[in-house]
Design a protein around this motif. Structure first.
Motif, PDB file in Angstrom:
ATOM      1  N   ALA A  56      17.219  10.949  90.894  1.00  0.00           N
ATOM      2  CA  ALA A  56      18.089  10.019  90.167  1.00  0.00           C
ATOM      3  C   ALA A  56      19.469  10.619  89.931  1.00  0.00           C
ATOM      4  O   ALA A  56      20.481   9.910  89.970  1.00  0.00           O
ATOM      5  CB  ALA A  56      17.436   9.632  88.842  1.00  0.00           C
ATOM      6  N   GLN A  69      21.252  12.313  91.809  1.00  0.00           N
ATOM      7  CA  GLN A  69      22.112  12.168  92.984  1.00  0.00           C
ATOM      8  C   GLN A  69      22.814  10.811  93.026  1.00  0.00           C
ATOM      9  O   GLN A  69      23.867  10.662  93.636  1.00  0.00           O
ATOM     10  CB  GLN A  69      21.295  12.361  94.272  1.00  0.00           C
ATOM     11  CG  GLN A  69      20.507  13.656  94.342  1.00  0.00           C
ATOM     12  CD  GLN A  69      21.377  14.869  94.086  1.00  0.00           C
ATOM     13  OE1 GLN A  69      22.432  15.023  94.689  1.00  0.00           O
ATOM     14  NE2 GLN A  69      20.937  15.744  93.183  1.00  0.00           N
ATOM     15  N   GLU A  70      22.209   9.807  92.363  1.00  0.00           N
ATOM     16  CA  GLU A  70      22.764   8.456  92.375  1.00  0.00           C
ATOM     17  C   GLU A  70      23.452   8.105  91.066  1.00  0.00           C
ATOM     18  O   GLU A  70      23.741   6.945  90.822  1.00  0.00           O
ATOM     19  CB  GLU A  70      21.642   7.451  92.668  1.00  0.00           C
ATOM     20  CG  GLU A  70      21.372   7.199  94.139  1.00  0.00           C
ATOM     21  CD  GLU A  70      22.423   6.318  94.788  1.00  0.00           C
ATOM     22  OE1 GLU A  70      22.417   5.097  94.546  1.00  0.00           O
ATOM     23  OE2 GLU A  70      23.267   6.852  95.536  1.00  0.00           O
ATOM     24  N   MET A  71      23.661   9.095  90.211  1.00  0.00           N
ATOM     25  CA  MET A  71      24.308   8.840  88.915  1.00  0.00           C
ATOM     26  C   MET A  71      25.534   9.749  88.771  1.00  0.00           C
ATOM     27  O   MET A  71      25.589  10.630  87.908  1.00  0.00           O
ATOM     28  CB  MET A  71      23.308   9.051  87.775  1.00  0.00           C
ATOM     29  CG  MET A  71      22.065   8.196  87.921  1.00  0.00           C
ATOM     30  SD  MET A  71      20.910   8.268  86.529  1.00  0.00           S
ATOM     31  CE  MET A  71      21.673   7.114  85.385  1.00  0.00           C
ATOM     32  N   GLN A  94      16.135   7.364  85.372  1.00  0.00           N
ATOM     33  CA  GLN A  94      17.551   7.162  85.056  1.00  0.00           C
ATOM     34  C   GLN A  94      17.833   7.417  83.579  1.00  0.00           C
ATOM     35  O   GLN A  94      18.841   8.029  83.213  1.00  0.00           O
ATOM     36  CB  GLN A  94      17.971   5.739  85.440  1.00  0.00           C
ATOM     37  CG  GLN A  94      17.866   5.445  86.918  1.00  0.00           C
ATOM     38  CD  GLN A  94      16.458   5.040  87.349  1.00  0.00           C
ATOM     39  OE1 GLN A  94      15.568   4.836  86.524  1.00  0.00           O
ATOM     40  NE2 GLN A  94      16.249   4.924  88.657  1.00  0.00           N
ATOM     41  N   PRO A 103      18.081  -0.444  90.805  1.00  0.00           N
ATOM     42  CA  PRO A 103      18.978   0.483  91.513  1.00  0.00           C
ATOM     43  C   PRO A 103      19.563   1.541  90.579  1.00  0.00           C
ATOM     44  O   PRO A 103      20.174   1.225  89.565  1.00  0.00           O
ATOM     45  CB  PRO A 103      20.074  -0.447  92.064  1.00  0.00           C
ATOM     46  CG  PRO A 103      19.469  -1.814  92.070  1.00  0.00           C
ATOM     47  CD  PRO A 103      18.525  -1.846  90.923  1.00  0.00           C
ATOM     48  N   THR A 104      19.386   2.791  90.936  1.00  0.00           N
ATOM     49  CA  THR A 104      19.833   3.890  90.087  1.00  0.00           C
ATOM     50  C   THR A 104      21.340   3.885  89.882  1.00  0.00           C
ATOM     51  O   THR A 104      21.832   4.142  88.776  1.00  0.00           O
ATOM     52  CB  THR A 104      19.397   5.228  90.711  1.00  0.00           C
ATOM     53  OG1 THR A 104      17.972   5.248  90.811  1.00  0.00           O
ATOM     54  CG2 THR A 104      19.845   6.410  89.866  1.00  0.00           C
ATOM     55  N   PHE A 105      22.094   3.577  90.927  1.00  0.00           N
ATOM     56  CA  PHE A 105      23.552   3.632  90.828  1.00  0.00           C
ATOM     57  C   PHE A 105      24.073   2.678  89.754  1.00  0.00           C
ATOM     58  O   PHE A 105      24.982   3.013  88.990  1.00  0.00           O
ATOM     59  CB  PHE A 105      24.189   3.300  92.180  1.00  0.00           C
ATOM     60  CG  PHE A 105      25.683   3.466  92.201  1.00  0.00           C
ATOM     61  CD1 PHE A 105      26.256   4.721  92.364  1.00  0.00           C
ATOM     62  CD2 PHE A 105      26.524   2.378  92.032  1.00  0.00           C
ATOM     63  CE1 PHE A 105      27.635   4.878  92.371  1.00  0.00           C
ATOM     64  CE2 PHE A 105      27.900   2.530  92.043  1.00  0.00           C
ATOM     65  CZ  PHE A 105      28.463   3.778  92.208  1.00  0.00           C
ATOM     66  N   SER A 137      23.540   4.019  86.402  1.00  0.00           N
ATOM     67  CA  SER A 137      24.505   5.064  86.085  1.00  0.00           C
ATOM     68  C   SER A 137      25.694   4.481  85.328  1.00  0.00           C
ATOM     69  O   SER A 137      26.214   5.086  84.389  1.00  0.00           O
ATOM     70  CB  SER A 137      24.983   5.744  87.368  1.00  0.00           C
ATOM     71  OG  SER A 137      26.027   6.653  87.108  1.00  0.00           O
ATOM     72  N   HIS A 147      32.998   6.139  89.030  1.00  0.00           N
ATOM     73  CA  HIS A 147      32.076   5.769  90.107  1.00  0.00           C
ATOM     74  C   HIS A 147      32.774   5.519  91.439  1.00  0.00           C
ATOM     75  O   HIS A 147      32.115   5.433  92.476  1.00  0.00           O
ATOM     76  CB  HIS A 147      31.276   4.512  89.712  1.00  0.00           C
ATOM     77  CG  HIS A 147      30.247   4.775  88.654  1.00  0.00           C
ATOM     78  ND1 HIS A 147      30.557   4.777  87.322  1.00  0.00           N
ATOM     79  CD2 HIS A 147      28.920   5.065  88.751  1.00  0.00           C
ATOM     80  CE1 HIS A 147      29.457   5.047  86.623  1.00  0.00           C
ATOM     81  NE2 HIS A 147      28.472   5.232  87.458  1.00  0.00           N
ATOM     82  N   THR A 173      32.387   7.808  94.787  1.00  0.00           N
ATOM     83  CA  THR A 173      31.171   7.658  95.603  1.00  0.00           C
ATOM     84  C   THR A 173      31.449   6.862  96.867  1.00  0.00           C
ATOM     85  O   THR A 173      30.844   7.092  97.917  1.00  0.00           O
ATOM     86  CB  THR A 173      30.075   6.958  94.780  1.00  0.00           C
ATOM     87  OG1 THR A 173      29.819   7.724  93.597  1.00  0.00           O
ATOM     88  CG2 THR A 173      28.788   6.809  95.575  1.00  0.00           C
TER      89      THR A 173
END
Length: 571
Positions: A164, A166-168, A198, A492-494, A497, A537, A540
């Motif tokens: 998690a 990595q996606e936050m 998350q 979705p983790t992103f 975030s 964000h 990314t």
């Protein structure tokens, strides 16, 4: 890996009596037909001609042919081997009729979700029916100030948290930038949210910024047991497990709040249950609480009710209506997770299905867009004429629920209201209609009216129930009317975030605000903070913002660094 449906440990093999023989590389009908035993390649000695007047030749259909000297081709008699299933049949017959505490049907239904679902909890094993409240567990440091399903599953949870992270990116950036300053030093935060990988990243970020945290779950089905174990192993007092009872739910919240020698000074809530419990049981605690941060529609509605009644005694931050929460979490998150939740629980195809979505707010918009893209015929119900007009302009037919309830295949609620789908609606639904909720609370579908003697409940798999009427009609109820995506699948983790970073900044703002800046009322996150969350964000996507020139900024009357929109702007 995330918010979780299903049970059982996919790593642990089933007992020998409960599983069919493992298919090896040479098993199964197709493999049997291709194996050397089924169709042996003739050896050299077997290929010698037994009759000088005939020669063998492979027939075009794969059989053996005899060619005589005059050229006449005749098919040689073939021996057809029958594939025997005796071993398999015998193996199934060997299965015991009783398999401990769970039936064979439950074993199969559990594995059907565990084997392919990343949301399947490693620790939600039906073999262990002991309540976590009855267990004495300690982490590796000797602490027992937690209550989770199984502390031994902490290693699995740690891996999920690492994924998690990595996606936050924004939370990790915030942790890195503010770790030296410790803006939450001295903060004692009591939280009640979904406990997923998350959320764990958020909790560990708050800890890195100096806060002490105690945590409970806001939903009885959404906790990932292995993640809760990982947090407990790291020293966080966590009180949550998947499948809590109502009594367990309130007990866990009380264990977070009512602890000797520790009193919270900040509240992070999702749904308002934690705030409600403190108001009900420990109102004197609000004398030391600096503020409340609330992220859900339901919880914010409760806060505004308290404010209107003059009962809100601390400042509260409405994170739900911040742009970064509403436009991203509510819309984009639900646009993806609605399909995930329905697929995992029902394995259905969406093309051509008739669906009614109750409510066309941000959550409803996301659900409708996803289902329309999959080829579903989507109807919308709505009370607000503005949202209703948006639905019409987006190509959806606006109806009353009574007008389509007999014909639709799926009913989805996302209003934040109560009794949107009543027993009368449920009685009129077609056979096998799927009923689910995407709102925070389990009040939208009148599930209580289905718990009557004339109706039969049948568990299909984790979070999936058949409710059967006396005439044989049945509906498919998902997660007992609770939040579908976090109960039955993942989100979705992103996107989370974005929400988690907004929550962290709201906590920092309220905790560090000078006395008098915020009154006993409900506030929105300052626009500048919303823009800051979004900017964290953008890297990314390798996105590059255009900068205003001095002349352009002067022309628009803006600061070059923002905020770029007034508070009344609607994105």
């Amino acid at each position: 890996m995330a918010p979780a449906a299903g049970g059982g440990d996919p790593e642990a093999p089933a007992p020998a009596g409960e599983r069919p023989p493992a298919p090896g590389p040479g098993s199964g009908p197709a493999a049997a037909a291709l194996s050397p035993a089924a169709g042996k390649v003739p050896q050299a000695s077997a290929m010698k001609r037994s009759d000088p007047h005939h020669q063998h030749q492979r027939h075009r259909d794969g059989g053996e042919a005899l060619v005589s000297p005059d050229g006449t081709v005749t098919e040689a008699p073939r021996t057809v081997k029958k594939i025997q299933f005796a071993d398999q049949k015998q193996e199934f017959n060997k299965r015991p009729t009783k398999i401990g505490r769970r039936s064979l049907s439950r074993s199969i239904s559990q594995s059907s979700t565990d084997s392919y679902s990343s949301a399947a909890s490693y620790t939600d094993s039906s073999d262990d029916e002991t309540s976590p409240r009855d267990k004495q567990q300690k982490n590796s440091k000797g602490s027992g100030d937690f209550c989770v399903k199984n502390i031994k599953q902490a290693e699995f949870g740690r891996r999920e948290i690492e994924i998690a992270e990595q996606e936050m990116p924004a939370l990790m950036a915030l942790r890195k930038r503010a770790q030296g300053e410790k803006p939450l030093a001295g903060a004692k935060i009591v939280g009640c949210t979904h406990i997923t990988a998350q959320t764990a990243v958020l909790m560990e970020t708050l800890g890195a910024l100096g806060a002490q945290c105690r945590w409970a779950a806001c939903n009885i089905y959404s906790t990932l047991n292995e993640v809760a174990a990982a947090l407990a192993e790291s020293g966080f007092p966590v009180f949550a497990w998947k499948g809590e009872s109502e009594d367990d739910f309130w007990w866990c919240i009380d264990r977070c709040v009512n602890v000797e020698g520790w009193q919270p000074n900040m509240i992070l809530d999702d749904g308002g249950d934690l705030t409600h419990w403190i108001y009900k049981k420990y109102p004197n605690m609000f004398k030391k609480i600096k503020g409340i941060v609330e992220e859900s529609v339901t919880g914010v509605h409760r806060l505004y009710q308290l404010s209107k009644a003059g009962k809100l005694c601390v400042p509260a931050m409405n994170v739900n209506d911040s742009v970064t929460k509403q436009k991203f979490d509510n819309l984009y998150c639900c646009r993806e997770s609605i399909l995930d939740g329905l697929k995992r629980t029902t394995d259905m195809m969406f093309g051509g299905k008739q669906v009614v979505v109750c409510g066309y707010g941000e959550v409803g918009k996301g659900c409708c867009a996803a289902l329309k893209a999959m080829g579903s015929i989507v109807y919308v119900t709505e009370i607000d004429p503005i949202c209703a007009l948006q639905a019409c302009m987006d190509g959806f037919r606006l109806v009353k629920l009574n007008e389509v309830i007999r014909q639709v295949d799926i009913v989805i609620t996302c209003t934040g209201n109560k009794n949107v789908v009543t027993r009368e609606h449920l009685d009129r639904m077609k056979n096998s209609c799927i009923v689910c909720n995407m709102g925070h609370s389990n009040t939208e579908i009148d599930v209580a009216s289905l718990r009557t003697p004339e109706l039969t409940w049948e568990r299909v798999r984790s979070q999936v129930d058949h409710v059967i009427w006396p005439d044989g009609k049945r509906i498919v109820l998902l997660a007992e009317g609770r939040l579908l995506n976090l109960s039955c699948s993942t989100v979705p983790t992103f996107v989370l975030s974005i929400t988690a970073t907004t929550q962290a900044l709201a906590l920092i703002e309220l905790y560090n605000a000078p006395e008098g800046r915020y009154k006993q009322d409900v506030y929105l996150l300052p626009k500048k903070m919303d823009e800051y969350v979004a900017s964290l964000h953008l890297p990314t996507f390798d996105a590059h913002l255009t900068e205003l020139t001095d002349e352009q900024a002067k022309y628009l009357g803006l600061n070059k660094n923002g905020p770029f929109k007034p508070n009344y702007y609607r994105y």
